[in-house]
Design a protein around this motif. Structure first.
Motif, PDB file in Angstrom:
ATOM      1  N   VAL A 144      39.966  -6.778  75.836  1.00 53.93           N
ATOM      2  CA  VAL A 144      40.726  -7.803  76.563  1.00 53.93           C
ATOM      3  C   VAL A 144      40.242  -9.192  76.175  1.00 53.93           C
ATOM      4  CG1 VAL A 144      41.156  -8.763  78.856  1.00 53.93           C
ATOM      5  CG2 VAL A 144      41.392  -6.316  78.479  1.00 53.93           C
ATOM      6  N   ALA A 145      38.922  -9.356  76.108  1.00 54.95           N
ATOM      7  CA  ALA A 145      38.366 -10.664  75.716  1.00 54.95           C
ATOM      8  C   ALA A 145      38.762 -11.015  74.290  1.00 54.95           C
ATOM      9  CB  ALA A 145      36.853 -10.645  75.866  1.00 54.95           C
ATOM     10  N   SER A 146      38.794 -10.027  73.404  1.00 52.37           N
ATOM     11  CA  SER A 146      39.170 -10.316  72.021  1.00 52.37           C
ATOM     12  C   SER A 146      40.640 -10.703  71.914  1.00 52.37           C
ATOM     13  CB  SER A 146      38.856  -9.125  71.122  1.00 52.37           C
ATOM     14  OG  SER A 146      39.671  -8.024  71.443  1.00 52.37           O
ATOM     15  N   VAL A 147      41.498 -10.073  72.722  1.00 53.81           N
ATOM     16  CA  VAL A 147      42.915 -10.470  72.727  1.00 53.81           C
ATOM     17  C   VAL A 147      43.041 -11.916  73.194  1.00 53.81           C
ATOM     18  CG1 VAL A 147      45.123 -10.113  73.919  1.00 53.81           C
ATOM     19  CG2 VAL A 147      43.881  -8.167  72.983  1.00 53.81           C
ATOM     20  N   GLY A 148      42.344 -12.254  74.259  1.00 53.59           N
ATOM     21  CA  GLY A 148      42.394 -13.625  74.763  1.00 53.59           C
ATOM     22  C   GLY A 148      41.850 -14.633  73.763  1.00 53.59           C
ATOM     23  N   ALA A 149      40.743 -14.297  73.122  1.00 51.13           N
ATOM     24  CA  ALA A 149      40.149 -15.222  72.142  1.00 51.13           C
ATOM     25  C   ALA A 149      41.056 -15.381  70.924  1.00 51.13           C
ATOM     26  CB  ALA A 149      38.782 -14.702  71.714  1.00 51.13           C
ATOM     27  N   TRP A 150      41.678 -14.299  70.502  1.00 53.73           N
ATOM     28  CA  TRP A 150      42.568 -14.363  69.346  1.00 53.73           C
ATOM     29  C   TRP A 150      43.747 -15.288  69.623  1.00 53.73           C
ATOM     30  CZ3 TRP A 150      41.681 -11.886  64.701  1.00 53.73           C
ATOM     31  CH2 TRP A 150      42.709 -11.941  63.786  1.00 53.73           C
ATOM     32  N   VAL A 151      44.339 -15.150  70.798  1.00 57.31           N
ATOM     33  CA  VAL A 151      45.506 -15.979  71.138  1.00 57.31           C
ATOM     34  C   VAL A 151      45.078 -17.425  71.375  1.00 57.31           C
ATOM     35  CG1 VAL A 151      47.342 -16.332  72.836  1.00 57.31           C
ATOM     36  CG2 VAL A 151      46.817 -14.035  72.038  1.00 57.31           C
ATOM     37  N   ALA A 152      43.944 -17.627  72.030  1.00 60.75           N
ATOM     38  CA  ALA A 152      43.483 -18.988  72.315  1.00 60.75           C
ATOM     39  C   ALA A 152      43.118 -19.741  71.044  1.00 60.75           C
ATOM     40  CB  ALA A 152      42.287 -18.956  73.259  1.00 60.75           C
ATOM     41  N   ALA A 153      42.734 -19.018  70.001  1.00 61.73           N
ATOM     42  CA  ALA A 153      42.363 -19.675  68.740  1.00 61.73           C
ATOM     43  C   ALA A 153      43.559 -20.315  68.050  1.00 61.73           C
ATOM     44  CB  ALA A 153      41.702 -18.663  67.809  1.00 61.73           C
ATOM     45  N   ARG A 172      40.380 -22.042  63.302  1.00 59.00           N
ATOM     46  CA  ARG A 172      41.102 -20.864  63.770  1.00 59.00           C
ATOM     47  C   ARG A 172      40.690 -19.642  62.955  1.00 59.00           C
ATOM     48  NH1 ARG A 172      46.291 -22.536  63.589  1.00 59.00           N
ATOM     49  NH2 ARG A 172      46.477 -21.989  61.402  1.00 59.00           N
ATOM     50  N   ARG A 173      40.630 -19.801  61.631  1.00 58.06           N
ATOM     51  CA  ARG A 173      40.196 -18.686  60.782  1.00 58.06           C
ATOM     52  C   ARG A 173      38.763 -18.286  61.099  1.00 58.06           C
ATOM     53  NH1 ARG A 173      42.392 -22.037  56.596  1.00 58.06           N
ATOM     54  NH2 ARG A 173      44.592 -21.559  56.410  1.00 58.06           N
ATOM     55  N   LEU A 174      37.914 -19.258  61.320  1.00 54.17           N
ATOM     56  CA  LEU A 174      36.520 -18.973  61.652  1.00 54.17           C
ATOM     57  C   LEU A 174      36.416 -18.235  62.983  1.00 54.17           C
ATOM     58  CD1 LEU A 174      33.526 -19.369  60.898  1.00 54.17           C
ATOM     59  CD2 LEU A 174      33.594 -21.507  62.184  1.00 54.17           C
ATOM     60  N   ALA A 175      37.148 -18.690  63.988  1.00 58.30           N
ATOM     61  CA  ALA A 175      37.101 -18.049  65.305  1.00 58.30           C
ATOM     62  C   ALA A 175      37.662 -16.634  65.242  1.00 58.30           C
ATOM     63  CB  ALA A 175      37.896 -18.874  66.324  1.00 58.30           C
ATOM     64  N   ARG A 176      38.770 -16.448  64.561  1.00 63.25           N
ATOM     65  CA  ARG A 176      39.360 -15.117  64.466  1.00 63.25           C
ATOM     66  C   ARG A 176      38.503 -14.192  63.611  1.00 63.25           C
ATOM     67  NH1 ARG A 176      45.890 -16.410  64.297  1.00 63.25           N
ATOM     68  NH2 ARG A 176      46.033 -16.881  66.525  1.00 63.25           N
ATOM     69  N   ALA A 221      35.238 -14.381  63.495  1.00 63.56           N
ATOM     70  CA  ALA A 221      34.125 -14.007  64.372  1.00 63.56           C
ATOM     71  C   ALA A 221      34.551 -12.924  65.359  1.00 63.56           C
ATOM     72  CB  ALA A 221      33.621 -15.239  65.123  1.00 63.56           C
ATOM     73  N   VAL A 222      35.752 -13.035  65.889  1.00 60.28           N
ATOM     74  CA  VAL A 222      36.262 -12.003  66.803  1.00 60.28           C
ATOM     75  C   VAL A 222      36.357 -10.664  66.072  1.00 60.28           C
ATOM     76  CG1 VAL A 222      38.310 -11.245  68.082  1.00 60.28           C
ATOM     77  CG2 VAL A 222      37.474 -13.568  68.350  1.00 60.28           C
ATOM     78  N   ALA A 223      36.880 -10.675  64.861  1.00 58.05           N
ATOM     79  CA  ALA A 223      36.999  -9.439  64.083  1.00 58.05           C
ATOM     80  C   ALA A 223      35.624  -8.860  63.753  1.00 58.05           C
ATOM     81  CB  ALA A 223      37.788  -9.698  62.803  1.00 58.05           C
ATOM     82  N   ALA A 224      34.652  -9.719  63.461  1.00 58.27           N
ATOM     83  CA  ALA A 224      33.299  -9.241  63.149  1.00 58.27           C
ATOM     84  C   ALA A 224      32.647  -8.603  64.370  1.00 58.27           C
ATOM     85  CB  ALA A 224      32.448 -10.397  62.641  1.00 58.27           C
ATOM     86  N   ALA A 283      31.503  -4.803  64.629  1.00 59.39           N
ATOM     87  CA  ALA A 283      30.104  -4.472  64.918  1.00 59.39           C
ATOM     88  C   ALA A 283      29.986  -3.531  66.110  1.00 59.39           C
ATOM     89  CB  ALA A 283      29.315  -5.753  65.181  1.00 59.39           C
ATOM     90  N   VAL A 284      30.895  -3.631  67.039  1.00 61.73           N
ATOM     91  CA  VAL A 284      30.875  -2.745  68.202  1.00 61.73           C
ATOM     92  C   VAL A 284      31.546  -1.415  67.879  1.00 61.73           C
ATOM     93  CG1 VAL A 284      31.770  -2.474  70.545  1.00 61.73           C
ATOM     94  CG2 VAL A 284      30.739  -4.626  69.844  1.00 61.73           C
ATOM     95  N   ALA A 285      32.601  -1.426  67.084  1.00 60.63           N
ATOM     96  CA  ALA A 285      33.379  -0.213  66.835  1.00 60.63           C
ATOM     97  C   ALA A 285      32.712   0.744  65.856  1.00 60.63           C
ATOM     98  CB  ALA A 285      34.764  -0.577  66.311  1.00 60.63           C
TER      99      ALA A 285
END
Length: 188
Positions: free
Chosen positions: A24-33, A41-45, A47-50, A54-56
């Motif tokens: 949920v947080a990653s969806v919000g961060a992706w859209v907010a970027a 925007r590329r850097l933030a997205r 980081a979200v993907a990384a 790292a968790v998956a």
């Protein structure tokens, strides 16, 4: 203040909620970027993907190793400690040939079902993506039209809330079914 339950019965639920919270947080961060300049925007997205990767990755590895351990057949005398037991299993006198029409029909039917399931899954995925993008555009246009000071942030909160409302209950139901099945198998 009460203590958070961390007993064995609650661990799958807490783990599922933590995973869903990250999603949920990653969806919000992706859209907010989206309101950031292109480089940020590329850097933030990225980081979200990384973070998601790292968790998956450890979770995927653990699931694969658990599945590989469950699929290994127990072979007597192969270090498993199981005694050889003859339970009267009879091997077929000859291997079934590939010329048997019923085997060909089964193979064709299985491949047709597989293609149908794959096609349905792809169509559903594309449909959900297209509908989500249309909803994002509609909400963003409405927020901008009404003069919201940070429309992308508000859109991120809406999309994260929608994602949470759609996915968290289904994940909790899946965990409940798995734990019920586990209890049933352990008890009987």
């Amino acid at each position: 203040m009460t203590k958070i339950p961390t007993g064995a019965a609650w661990r799958p639920y807490l783990s599922t909620l933590a995973d869903a919270g990250l999603d949920v947080a990653s969806v919000g961060a992706w859209v907010a970027a989206a309101e950031l300049p292109p480089a940020r925007r590329r850097l933030a997205r990225g980081a979200v993907a990384a973070v998601i990767g790292a968790v998956a990755v450890p979770g995927i590895r653990a699931a694969r190793s658990a599945a590989a351990g469950a699929d290994e057949p127990a072979v007597p005398g192969a270090g498993s400690g199981l005694p050889y037991v003859d339970v009267g299993i009879q091997l077929p006198a000859e291997d079934p040939s590939g010329d048997d029409p019923s085997l060909r029909r089964r193979a064709v039917l299985a491949s047709a079902v597989g293609v149908g399931v794959l096609t349905t899954a792809v169509a559903a995925s594309v449909g959900v993506t297209v509908a989500g993008r249309r909803l994002e555009r509609r909400w963003l246009a409405r927020l901008t039209r009404r003069g919201h000071p940070h429309p992308h942030r508000a859109l991120a909160l809406r999309m994260a809330g929608l994602y949470a409302a759609l996915t968290v209950p289904s994940r909790l139901i899946a965990v409940r079914q798995v734990t019920k099945t586990g209890r049933r198998n352990a008890g009987g």
